[in-house]
Structures are given as C-alpha cells and as structure tokens.
Design an enzyme around this catalytic site. Structure first.
Site, mmCIF file in Angstrom:
data_model
loop_
_atom_site.group_PDB
_atom_site.id
_atom_site.type_symbol
_atom_site.label_atom_id
_atom_site.label_comp_id
_atom_site.label_asym_id
_atom_site.label_seq_id
_atom_site.Cartn_x
_atom_site.Cartn_y
_atom_site.Cartn_z
ATOM 1 N N GLY A 46 0.405 -1.124 -0.158
ATOM 2 C CA GLY A 46 0.108 -0.089 0.013
ATOM 3 C C GLY A 46 1.225 1.224 -0.089
ATOM 4 N N GLN A 51 3.350 9.939 0.989
ATOM 5 C CA GLN A 51 4.779 9.332 0.662
ATOM 6 C C GLN A 51 5.219 9.798 -0.309
ATOM 7 O OE1 GLN A 51 1.802 5.547 2.179
ATOM 8 N NE2 GLN A 51 4.277 4.500 3.291
ATOM 9 N N CYS A 88 6.064 -0.202 6.847
ATOM 10 C CA CYS A 88 6.021 1.006 6.248
ATOM 11 C C CYS A 88 6.619 1.488 5.369
ATOM 12 C CB CYS A 88 5.628 2.473 7.065
ATOM 13 S SG CYS A 88 5.257 3.696 6.763
ATOM 14 N N LEU A 89 6.779 1.655 4.376
ATOM 15 C CA LEU A 89 7.346 2.158 3.551
ATOM 16 C C LEU A 89 8.175 3.035 4.040
ATOM 17 C CD1 LEU A 89 5.681 1.141 0.004
ATOM 18 C CD2 LEU A 89 7.515 0.009 0.982
ATOM 19 N N HIS A 130 -3.841 1.156 7.629
ATOM 20 C CA HIS A 130 -2.981 2.076 7.577
ATOM 21 C C HIS A 130 -2.227 3.093 6.329
ATOM 22 C CE1 HIS A 130 1.556 1.434 7.556
ATOM 23 N NE2 HIS A 130 2.180 2.712 6.630
ATOM 24 N N GLU A 131 -3.476 2.949 5.612
ATOM 25 C CA GLU A 131 -2.740 3.801 4.803
ATOM 26 C C GLU A 131 -3.536 5.189 5.047
ATOM 27 O OE1 GLU A 131 -0.900 4.053 2.837
ATOM 28 O OE2 GLU A 131 -0.607 1.514 2.814
ATOM 29 N N HIS A 134 -1.905 7.409 7.309
ATOM 30 C CA HIS A 134 -0.496 8.396 6.850
ATOM 31 C C HIS A 134 -1.614 9.742 6.044
ATOM 32 C CE1 HIS A 134 2.724 6.481 6.478
ATOM 33 N NE2 HIS A 134 2.341 5.052 5.424
#
Ligand code: ZN
Length: 181
Positions: A46, A51, A88-89, A130-131, A134
């Site tokens: 995701g 990000q 997390c990226l 999660h997204e 963000h």
C-alpha cells in the site's frame, strides 16, 4: 512508469493531514498512476500520497494480487480486532506488531469521481487503515503500546537511513516482508 522517491520517517509531510481531493482531473489520475507504480516497484502492499510528497487524500493498495485505489476515504471499522506484524515503506526494514480492526468498510471515490465502497478484512483491512492513517499524519508506530513504541523509536533512530534527507544508498527492496504499506 513514474516511480517517485518515497519519503522517510522524519519528513514533515508525513505528519501533515492531507487535503480532500476536489478536482478529479488528469493530475489526480497521474497521481494514482505514480502511487501504483511506486508501490509495486518498492514493492509494497500500500502507499499513500503523502509518502511521495503529495498532500492529498489518495492511496493505493496491492493485496492478494489486486491493485486498488481510493480517494477521500471514510472508514467504518469492525469491533473485532487483529494483531500482527505491520511495516511501512516510510520506515524501511522494520516491522512491529500492531493492533487493527479486523475488517473495514471504506467509502470514497475512484479517480474519476465515482463513489465506491471497498470492504475488506485481514491484510486488506490493515492496509486501508494504515493508509488512511497516513492521510491524517499518523504513522503506525503511533498506535503501538508505550513500551513497543519506545522500542520502535529506538530501532528507527538506530537504522542506517534515519536522518538522511534522501537515502544515499537506495533502500530497496524495502525489506518489510511484504508488509510495507
Ligand atoms: Zn506507511
């Protein structure tokens, strides 16, 4: 292909609430394309617009072989919870157990402005939560218990990418065991 650099923990844009999308235009469609390409290239499960440095309420996911995107999401969470590893990226190489709702119903729009409803459980539900976090400037480490959060912060501070404006060594593949969002 338009893979964008992924912003890392410490970048102020990751802490800024993103704005609602108003114009469902060509720029938005390009943003969704960039998010998708960058997410698949990472590879990740995701990715949210902040990000890659764009403060708009848009994210993509890649879960169970399906790619999707959502604009201006609004979530209904189940009372049932799941607890499991999450990454997390923007926090490369690290995963921590994080409690999430087990399933979610997400209302929002597609890139053409059509209303959509996405229902998911397990990993998809985790990705969507999660997204959406963000988009509110929230990172998953914020959701850990005090002790786990302290351990996570220590691991982040000790990681080789921490404090770099942009990684001088390319942090790829993002070793988050397929759990990078
Ligand atoms: Zn993330």
């Amino acid at each position: 292909m338009a893979i964008q650099p992924i912003r890392l923990f410490g970048d102020p844009i990751l802490r800024k609430p993103a704005l609602e999308v108003v114009d469902f235009d060509k720029e938005l469609r390009r943003l969704v394309e960039d998010l998708t390409d960058t997410m698949l290239g990472a590879p990740g499960a995701g990715l949210a617009a902040p990000q890659i440095g764009v403060g708009l309420r848009v994210f993509t996911w890649y879960v169970d072989g399906e790619v999707g995107h959502l604009v201006n999401p609004r979530l209904d969470l189940s009372e049932e919870v799941q607890d499991g590893p999450e990454g997390c990226l923007s926090i490369p190489d690290l995963t921590f157990d994080c409690r999430r709702a087990f399933s979610v119903v997400a209302h929002g729009f597609d890139m053409h402005g059509e209303p959509v409803v996405v229902s998911g459980s397990d990993l998809l539900a985790r990705a969507i939560q999660h997204e959406t976090d963000h988009l509110d400037g929230v990172l998953f480490v914020d959701r850990l218990d005090t002790d786990a959060r302290k351990a996570a912060m220590r691991a982040i501070r000790e990681s080789e990418w921490f404090g770099l404006e942009r990684p001088t060594v390319k942090v790829s593949p993002h070793a988050t065991g397929g759990l990078g969002f």
